[in-house]
Design a protein around this motif. Structure first.
Motif: not given
Length: 891
Positions: A760, A788, A809
């Motif tokens: 992320e 993500a 994502v």
């Protein structure tokens, strides 16, 4: 055996004459008869021709016999005359002459001089033995020499001191020369002895010896050696000096030594041709070559010689001298090297006589001063004077030259075009054996560039190369001096630290070249805004420090800060007319109220800058003790964090990520926690910013990734459901580490499949270095790792980012979920993000879901998954594993 007649005509042996007569007669009879048989067929005529042939043969042989008799009589008369002449010469010669029979060593004949010496008549001498007259102590040596003579190993020998005398009479000092005479038709083989009275030849011999000694001393003193080649006997002799030159260990060189064979291979052909030419033409021979000495070394020699010819012009001897050139060539080599060094030196070299007249210069003088050699020869070096030095300077120079013999230093001189430049000069006096000055040698070099470089280094050591302001070191030095003065006089001062706002945006938007120009513009504005006595310096890339002196109170410092903020805010225009404005935040530390030293004043102003930035752009802030406390706390946390990382005080908690449609846990976000042994659990909000600012985020991020992969693989090995593990990556970590390599190492070390790892990152990380980030994400995608975007919608939300980067994502920030369903705006934003993500083929995950109403909203809008307190808080690994087991048991 043939011999020569006195007249020089060869004598034919009778046997040869008889054989020749028989051969001619046989050929005459056989060939004549055969020829007559072929030419005459009539027997009567044949008989007449044969009779004529016989009479012709008798006539021819008679004439031949008569001619031979005449030749023999002439030869006998000549031989008798020669024998009589030789007999007279031998009889009256000033030396004693005798013939000795080799076998018995008895006298065969002696002349009157020898008989007179012996006091015996010839008949008595003939019965005497030559060996009996040799003293006993000389007989052994004489016998050895005679054996060598008779064996043909020598052609003669010579000895002094043979003492002759009849009946043991008084010995006679003589020089005896003995030669071997082969047998002839008239005389058997014998020894010819010639004895000379040393008393009679003493004066001439002494003079000859003295001349030989003078010649030998002259040769030895000249460093030369004598060589002589007997071209007829093919034998060479050499002087003792030649043996020394060739480093021969014995007394005399071998007679068979051939100097040509000791030539260096590169010199052999040339010298050999020169020797042949000198012998053939009679021209002088002069060559320089290398000879191999007996110690194995090659040295240079010069050979000078001449070929000597006999009366008939036939070359008989080739002699000359050999001179060792080792020392002279070494001296010449040193001179050549010295001349080469001087000619190629970058320093100018001027040589003058004792009166100061220039005698020579090297090419560097022309290059440095512009004068040609013809323009300077005979001139005085005063033409170089620049008139920058007074009379005392030159007087001191000459005084040092007279006392020490040299002077070295820096001086300003003048070129031909009038340009004055600095030199580094060395002036030396050259003296003769009597100590009188004969020459002056001056060496100098142009140090203009060196001076300019020194000035540049001096400037850079105190000044900033970009803005021209004093650099940090010089500013601190001046600040410390100002603090000492203020402390002594009770003066009130303030240090203002100016930190530019959004200067990074200027560099990113317009480039560093424009950024540099903006910095120069700001530095100029600050310099023009200062009062007399104030100091300014550049501390770092976008920090400028100002020392304001002579203040009455803190309000004066604030007024100066506002004035500087206004000055800096003046825009700078690019050549294209674009105006660039960079604001500034000012931190203020007062002396002596806030800090008593220069370093503490700067530290306090630096801490106050953060307070100014917290108030907004283009603001100022005074130092407060709490700022220092916060800075100290940050340093303490950094040190403790490094220790915690090393000692294993960090751990991971996992927050479930749930599928909206099924309610099953499909992943988890790994969140780092710090379990301090003394303080307990420390919030990430407290130590993550410190880790990013200090660089500890690099090793911390690597540990989190390795630990998450290890834990995920452990759950899989335990038979728990396979889930994705999401790991947050700081933008700072992207700058410090190769994330693709780091992820590959973590996966390889743990054995976790790449599809189970999700990284992320925030939108700001994508915006900082887009091209570099895109390449890293493509490498991660190639590994199979999912990407993500965290907190989407709170940063630089850009569809271009979503399109360019390989993203899997989108995570909706929890700020948009907090007021749903109460806030229509948040609902609209959330629905838009979900729809946009799906349209781009991305999975959408919502963060911070805490209520069933929020989950209902996400289900209605088709959101894929969520995480938040509605499902679970972040849990330690053991509790999260139990949650997975419970879900697995329920199915």
């Amino acid at each position: 055996m043939g011999s020569n007649t006195p007249g020089g005509s060869p004598r034919m042996s009778p046997w040869w004459g008889m054989a020749l007569y028989l051969v001619v007669g046989a050929v005459w009879v056989a060939a004549g008869d055969r020829l007559l048989d072929l030419l005459v067929a009539d027997p009567l005529r044949l008989a007449r021709w044969q009779t004529a042939k016989g009479w012709l043969y008798v006539l021819l042989t008679g004439v031949l016999a008569w001619w031979l008799l005449l030749r023999m009589r002439a030869a006998e008369r000549a031989r008798g005359a020669l024998a009589q002449e030789l007999s007279q010469i031998a009889r009256h010669a000033p030396a004693g002459i005798a013939r000795v029979e080799p076998a018995s060593m008895r006298f065969m004949w002696a002349n009157e001089r020898l008989c007179g010496w012996l006091g015996l008549p010839l008949a008595a001498v003939q019965h005497s033995g030559f060996g009996e007259l040799v003293p006993p102590d000389s007989r052994a040596r004489a016998g050895q020499q005679l054996q060598r003579l008779l064996a043909g190993r020598i052609d003669h020998y010579q000895v002094e001191g043979l003492c002759l005398g009849a009946g043991g009479g008084r010995p006679l000092p003589v020089l005896c020369t003995v030669s071997h005479v082969p047998a002839t038709d008239d005389m058997p083989a014998h020894l010819l002895c010639v004895l000379q009275d040393l008393g009679e030849i003493g004066a001439a011999r002494a003079e000859l010896l003295r001349s030989e000694n003078i010649l030998r001393l002259a040769l030895d003193g000249s460093g030369s050696g004598l060589w002589d080649w007997d071209l007829l006997a093919r034998r060479a002799t050499h002087s003792p000096g030649l043996a020394r030159m060739l480093c021969y260990q014995g007394l005399e060189l071998p007679h068979g030594l051939n100097l040509l064979r000791r030539l260096h291979p590169q010199d052999y052909r040339r010298v050999h041709r020169a020797v042949q030419q000198a012998i053939a033409t009679g021209q002088p021979f002069v060559e320089t070559a290398r000879l191999l000495r007996f110690d194995g070394s090659y040295c240079w020699f010069q050979a000078r010689g001449l070929c000597h010819r006999g009366v008939q012009g036939r070359p008989e001897r080739f002699s000359g001298i050999l001179t060792d050139l080792t020392a002279s060539r070494a001296f010449e080599e040193r001179q050549r090297l010295a001349a080469t060094v001087v000619d190629n030196a970058i320093e100018g070299v001027v040589v003058a006589d004792a009166q100061g007249r220039i005698l020579s210069i090297n090419p560097a003088v022309t290059r440095l001063l512009g004068y040609t050699e013809d323009e300077l020869l005979g001139q005085n070096p005063r033409i170089f004077q620049s008139e920058r030095h007074d009379k005392q300077f030159y007087e001191a120079m000459w005084a040092a030259l007279q006392q020490k013999g040299y002077w070295r230093g820096e001086i300003w001189n003048k070129r031909k075009n009038g340009e004055i430049f600095p030199e580094r000069m060395s002036l030396s006096a050259v003296h003769d054996e009597g100590g009188q000055v004969t020459h002056y040698v001056c060496m100098f070099s142009d140090i203009s560039q060196e001076k300019a470089q020194h000035q540049r280094l001096e400037f850079l050591s105190h000044r900033d190369s970009l803005t021209g302001l004093p650099n940090r070191a010089w500013f601190v030095e001046q600040l410390e001096e100002a603090v000492s003065q203020a402390l002594a006089h009770g003066e009130l001062m303030a240090v203002l630290l100016l930190n530019l706002d959004r200067f990074k945006d200027v560099n990113d938007s317009y480039g560093h070249a424009v950024g540099d120009e903006v910095l120069r513009h700001i530095a100029q504005q600050v310099r023009l805004s200062l009062r007399p006595g104030d100091l300014v310096g550049r501390m770092a890339g976008d920090e400028i420090a100002v020392l304001v002196r002579g203040l009455r109170n803190a309000e004066g410092a604030a007024a100066v800060a506002q004035h500087l903020i206004a000055a800096v805010s003046k825009p700078w225009s690019t050549p294209d007319g674009i105006e660039v404005v960079a604001g500034v935040s000012v931190g203020i530390a007062m002396f002596p109220e806030h800090a008593p030293t220069a370093q503490q004043l700067l530290q306090g102003a630096h801490s106050a800058v953060y307070g100014a930035k917290a108030r907004g752009r283009s603001a100022h802030c005074f130092f407060d003790e709490s700022m220092t406390q916060a800075a100290r706390e940050r340093l303490e946390i950094e040190a403790r964090l490094r220790t915690a990382l090393a000692q294993g005080h960090l751990l991971l908690h996992y927050q479930p990520q749930v599928d909206v449609a099924t309610g099953r846990i499909e992943g988890a976000e790994a969140l780092v926690r710090w379990q301090d042994p003394e303080e307990g659990l420390i919030s990430p909000a407290r130590f993550i910013p410190v880790a990013e600012a200090s660089g500890v985020i690099g090793p911390l991020g690597r540990w989190v990734m390795h630990e998450a992969c290890r834990q995920g693989q452990q759950w899989r090995a335990a038979g728990l459901p396979a889930i994705r593990l999401a790991v947050n990556v700081s933008p700072r970590q992207f700058q410090l580490d190769d994330m693709a390599a780091c992820a590959a190492q973590a996966l390889a070390a743990s054995g976790l499949p790449a599809g189970c790892l999700e990284l992320e990152l925030t939108e700001s990380a994508l915006a900082e270095r887009p091209e570099e980030m895109r390449q890293v994400l493509q490498r991660l995608q190639a590994l199979g790792v999912r990407i993500a975007v965290d907190d989407f919608g709170t940063g630089y939300s850009s569809l271009a980012h979503l399109k360019r980067f390989p993203i899997d994502v989108l995570k909706i920030d929890q700020g948009f979920m907090r007021d749903i369903p109460a806030s229509a705006d948040d609902m609209a934003i959330g629905a838009t993000i979900i729809a946009m993500g799906h349209s781009l083929g991305l999975t959408v995950l919502a963060e911070g879901v805490e209520t069933p109403e929020q989950l209902t909203f996400l289900r209605e809008r088709g959101c894929d998954s969520y995480q938040g307190y509605l499902c679970s808080r972040p849990l330690p690994a053991e509790q999260f594993a139990q949650l997975l087991q419970t879900q697995q048991s329920a199915t």
